[in-house]
Write an enzyme that holds these catalytic residues in place. Structure first.
Site, PDB file in Angstrom:
ATOM      1  N   CYS A 263       2.810   5.837   6.056  1.00 41.26           N
ATOM      2  CA  CYS A 263       1.546   5.480   5.380  1.00 41.26           C
ATOM      3  C   CYS A 263       1.601   6.092   3.993  1.00 41.26           C
ATOM      4  O   CYS A 263       0.950   7.103   3.725  1.00 41.26           O
ATOM      5  CB  CYS A 263       0.346   6.002   6.159  1.00 41.26           C
ATOM      6  SG  CYS A 263       0.347   5.613   7.921  1.00 41.26           S
ATOM      7  N   ALA A 264       2.382   5.499   3.099  1.00 37.02           N
ATOM      8  CA  ALA A 264       2.913   6.224   1.947  1.00 37.02           C
ATOM      9  C   ALA A 264       2.071   6.201   0.680  1.00 37.02           C
ATOM     10  O   ALA A 264       2.174   7.119  -0.134  1.00 37.02           O
ATOM     11  CB  ALA A 264       4.304   5.686   1.620  1.00 37.02           C
ATOM     12  N   ALA A 265       1.271   5.175   0.455  1.00 32.20           N
ATOM     13  CA  ALA A 265       0.578   5.052  -0.834  1.00 32.20           C
ATOM     14  C   ALA A 265      -0.426   6.180  -1.017  1.00 32.20           C
ATOM     15  O   ALA A 265      -1.018   6.651  -0.037  1.00 32.20           O
ATOM     16  CB  ALA A 265      -0.120   3.698  -0.918  1.00 32.20           C
ATOM     17  N   PRO A 266      -0.613   6.625  -2.283  1.00 37.01           N
ATOM     18  CA  PRO A 266      -0.025   6.108  -3.524  1.00 37.01           C
ATOM     19  C   PRO A 266       1.346   6.659  -3.880  1.00 37.01           C
ATOM     20  O   PRO A 266       1.848   6.409  -4.962  1.00 37.01           O
ATOM     21  CB  PRO A 266      -1.068   6.530  -4.572  1.00 37.01           C
ATOM     22  CG  PRO A 266      -1.609   7.812  -4.045  1.00 37.01           C
ATOM     23  CD  PRO A 266      -1.650   7.652  -2.551  1.00 37.01           C
ATOM     24  N   GLY A 268       2.603  10.139  -3.437  1.00 35.06           N
ATOM     25  CA  GLY A 268       2.827  11.550  -3.743  1.00 35.06           C
ATOM     26  C   GLY A 268       3.816  12.211  -2.818  1.00 35.06           C
ATOM     27  O   GLY A 268       4.735  12.913  -3.261  1.00 35.06           O
ATOM     28  N   LYS A 269       3.673  11.987  -1.520  1.00 30.41           N
ATOM     29  CA  LYS A 269       4.580  12.629  -0.562  1.00 30.41           C
ATOM     30  C   LYS A 269       5.932  11.922  -0.540  1.00 30.41           C
ATOM     31  O   LYS A 269       6.968  12.572  -0.374  1.00 30.41           O
ATOM     32  CB  LYS A 269       3.932  12.645   0.827  1.00 30.41           C
ATOM     33  CG  LYS A 269       2.656  13.497   0.865  1.00 30.41           C
ATOM     34  CD  LYS A 269       2.002  13.454   2.215  1.00 30.41           C
ATOM     35  CE  LYS A 269       0.668  14.190   2.187  1.00 30.41           C
ATOM     36  NZ  LYS A 269      -0.341  13.498   1.337  1.00 30.41           N
ATOM     37  N   ASP A 287       3.415   0.868   3.444  1.00 31.12           N
ATOM     38  CA  ASP A 287       1.954   0.941   3.374  1.00 31.12           C
ATOM     39  C   ASP A 287       1.401  -0.432   3.707  1.00 31.12           C
ATOM     40  O   ASP A 287       2.064  -1.456   3.483  1.00 31.12           O
ATOM     41  CB  ASP A 287       1.459   1.394   2.003  1.00 31.12           C
ATOM     42  CG  ASP A 287       0.020   1.894   2.073  1.00 31.12           C
ATOM     43  OD1 ASP A 287      -0.184   3.086   2.386  1.00 31.12           O
ATOM     44  OD2 ASP A 287      -0.913   1.098   1.849  1.00 31.12           O
ATOM     45  N   ASP A 332       1.370  10.484   7.445  1.00 27.67           N
ATOM     46  CA  ASP A 332       0.216  10.994   6.696  1.00 27.67           C
ATOM     47  C   ASP A 332      -0.900   9.975   6.925  1.00 27.67           C
ATOM     48  O   ASP A 332      -1.091   9.054   6.145  1.00 27.67           O
ATOM     49  CB  ASP A 332       0.555  11.132   5.214  1.00 27.67           C
ATOM     50  CG  ASP A 332      -0.568  11.806   4.439  1.00 27.67           C
ATOM     51  OD1 ASP A 332      -1.063  12.848   4.892  1.00 27.67           O
ATOM     52  OD2 ASP A 332      -0.967  11.265   3.390  1.00 27.67           O
ATOM     53  N   CYS A 385      -5.833  14.342   5.302  1.00 30.94           N
ATOM     54  CA  CYS A 385      -6.627  15.059   4.296  1.00 30.94           C
ATOM     55  C   CYS A 385      -8.087  15.138   4.763  1.00 30.94           C
ATOM     56  O   CYS A 385      -9.017  14.956   3.981  1.00 30.94           O
ATOM     57  CB  CYS A 385      -6.520  14.421   2.923  1.00 30.94           C
ATOM     58  SG  CYS A 385      -7.078  12.701   2.836  1.00 30.94           S
TER      59      CYS A 385
END
Length: 450
Positions: A263-266, A268-269, A287, A332, A385
């Site tokens: 679940c990569a966007a935007p 950062g990780k 994503d 994430d 988060c």
């Protein structure tokens, strides 16, 4: 009062009305408004402060205004209430603006937008507040209700935090959520050290200092706009919260490994993991949303990372696209975002308890699906988060009861000493509250196959 300042406040009022009417996210709307308005750097800062501050303090502002609006029986248009909130926010929280200027500006806007009766109402309410002062919170006898008004948080959310942590922790979290966050930058260590980035930014008029939490990886912006510099365009750093950077450390990617970010966007990780691999191995990023994949591509190009592949894919259906396993898999997960209220103040108003119940089902599906692609000696990392335990510990607990994984306690040794010594470690992972290290609220855990 200069014309520019008058324009800023009117632009802020229009943005606040759109947030109320359309349930628009404040950070997205502010970014769009800034691009459209073409404001100076000084006015850009003021507009952001006015919008974010008024959204964050909405419940408190309405409490302050209520006694002065009781005589007005007529139904007011939304923009009138927004203008009053905006004005009281400036009177209470922005010491550098004289009250007389705030009142004059509000009456001017009311005259322009409405009729004489509305400008009279606005003038009367604000002048009365000047004369009589604001109501105190001491009249509210219920402890949680008083805290809700004082910190401008919904009661249901505070009750949940009190139940999950304690009254004192919930109170501390609510207060820090109303403080503006600092901007942290992750240094691209494939291109430079922290010291080199500090020097480069200093040459371009931007003051940054090493992060206390991650002194070898991140810097904190103290003055200036780092995103208008050549150093940014040339890929020496990217914006990322320090708590979010900890997730990349927990993953523990090493050179030549293959990594999956579900679940990569935007991005950062994803970009952090790619930098950790130092140009070797691979990072496959997915994503759900096509427009967000574009954001990842932009970051990958700017940071000059050769080992990232990004594409659209539903993280609940990874078997449609993947036929092999990875050394490291990161989930994430999508979440309520209750750990980033400082950056997105409207989250406190837009999220509900039902949202938490809905999202946990999705989180469990994604985590279960992603676990299929972890190599026997690999690591599965789950992070969010949010600070809500239903989305964090309870999701991990449910996953472990049905899958051959256990918490990898040794993985926490990859985190900084401060976090290891002061972090909130539980049976199912690490929780970071915003008041712990002045970062975003986060949860993370590393899991390994039994």
């Amino acid at each position: 009062m200069t014309k520019d300042k008058a324009t800023v406040r009117e632009v802020a009022m229009d943005a606040l009305v759109k947030i109320e009417k359309n349930q628009a996210y404040s950070h997205l709307l502010v970014n769009h408004t800034l691009k459209e308005a073409g404001l100076s750097h000084q006015d850009t800062g003021l507009l952001t402060e006015l919008v974010y501050g008024t959204v964050a303090r909405r419940l408190t502002l309405d409490y302050y205004l209520a006694p002065f609006l009781t005589k007005s029986k007529k139904k007011r248009e939304l923009w009138v209430d927004v203008l009053l909130r905006l004005s009281v926010y400036q009177m209470v929280y922005l010491d550098r603006i004289p009250d007389r200027a705030i009142v004059h500006e509000a009456v001017t806007i009311a005259n322009k937008r409405g009729h004489k009766g509305i400008s009279g109402l606005v003038n009367g309410v604000l002048r009365s507040i000047q004369r009589e002062g604001l109501p105190t919170f001491s009249a509210i006898k219920d402890e949680v209700a008083r805290l809700a008004i004082e910190t401008s948080h919904p009661e249901w959310l505070l009750k949940k935090w009190i139940e999950q942590y304690s009254y004192d922790e919930a109170r501390a979290m609510a207060f820090i959520n109303n403080e503006p966050p600092e901007t942290s930058l992750r240094v691209n260590r494939m291109k430079a050290t922290v010291e080199q980035v500090i020097r480069k930014l200093d040459e371009e008029g931007v003051e940054v200092v090493p992060s206390v939490l991650l002194p070898d990886l991140a810097v904190i912006v103290k003055k200036g706009n780092p995103f208008s510099t050549a150093a940014y365009q040339n890929g020496y750093f990217t914006a990322q919260d320090e708590a979010s950077m900890l997730v990349g450390l927990l993953v523990g990617a090493e050179e030549d490994m293959d990594v999956l970010d579900t679940c990569a966007a935007p991005g950062g990780k994803t970009t952090h993991l790619a930098e950790t691999l130092n140009g070797t191995g691979s990072v496959t990023s997915f994503d759900l949303h096509k427009q967000k994949i574009k954001l990842i591509h932009e970051q990958v190009t700017r940071l000059q990372l050769p080992n990232v592949t990004a594409d659209t894919q539903d993280a609940k259906k990874l078997t449609d696209r993947i036929d092999h396993s990875y050394n490291r898999v990161l989930v994430d997960a999508p979440c309520t975002g209750l750990g980033v209220i400082r950056r997105k103040p409207d989250i406190r108003w837009s999220k509900t308890e039902e949202d938490i119940n809905r999202i946990t089902h999705t989180q469990q599906l994604i985590l279960a699906n992603a676990s299929q692609f972890v190599q026997p000696t690999g690591t599965l990392v789950y992070s969010t988060c949010t600070v809500d335990r239903e989305e964090n510990e309870r999701v991990v607990e449910a996953f472990l009861s049905n899958h051959p994984f256990v918490v990898d306690e040794a993985a926490f040794d990859r985190l900084p000493k401060q976090v290891r010594e002061r972090g909130r470690f539980g049976q199912y992972g690490l929780t970071i509250l915003p008041q712990d290290f002045q970062t975003d609220g986060f949860f993370m855990v590393a899991l390994k196959r039994v």
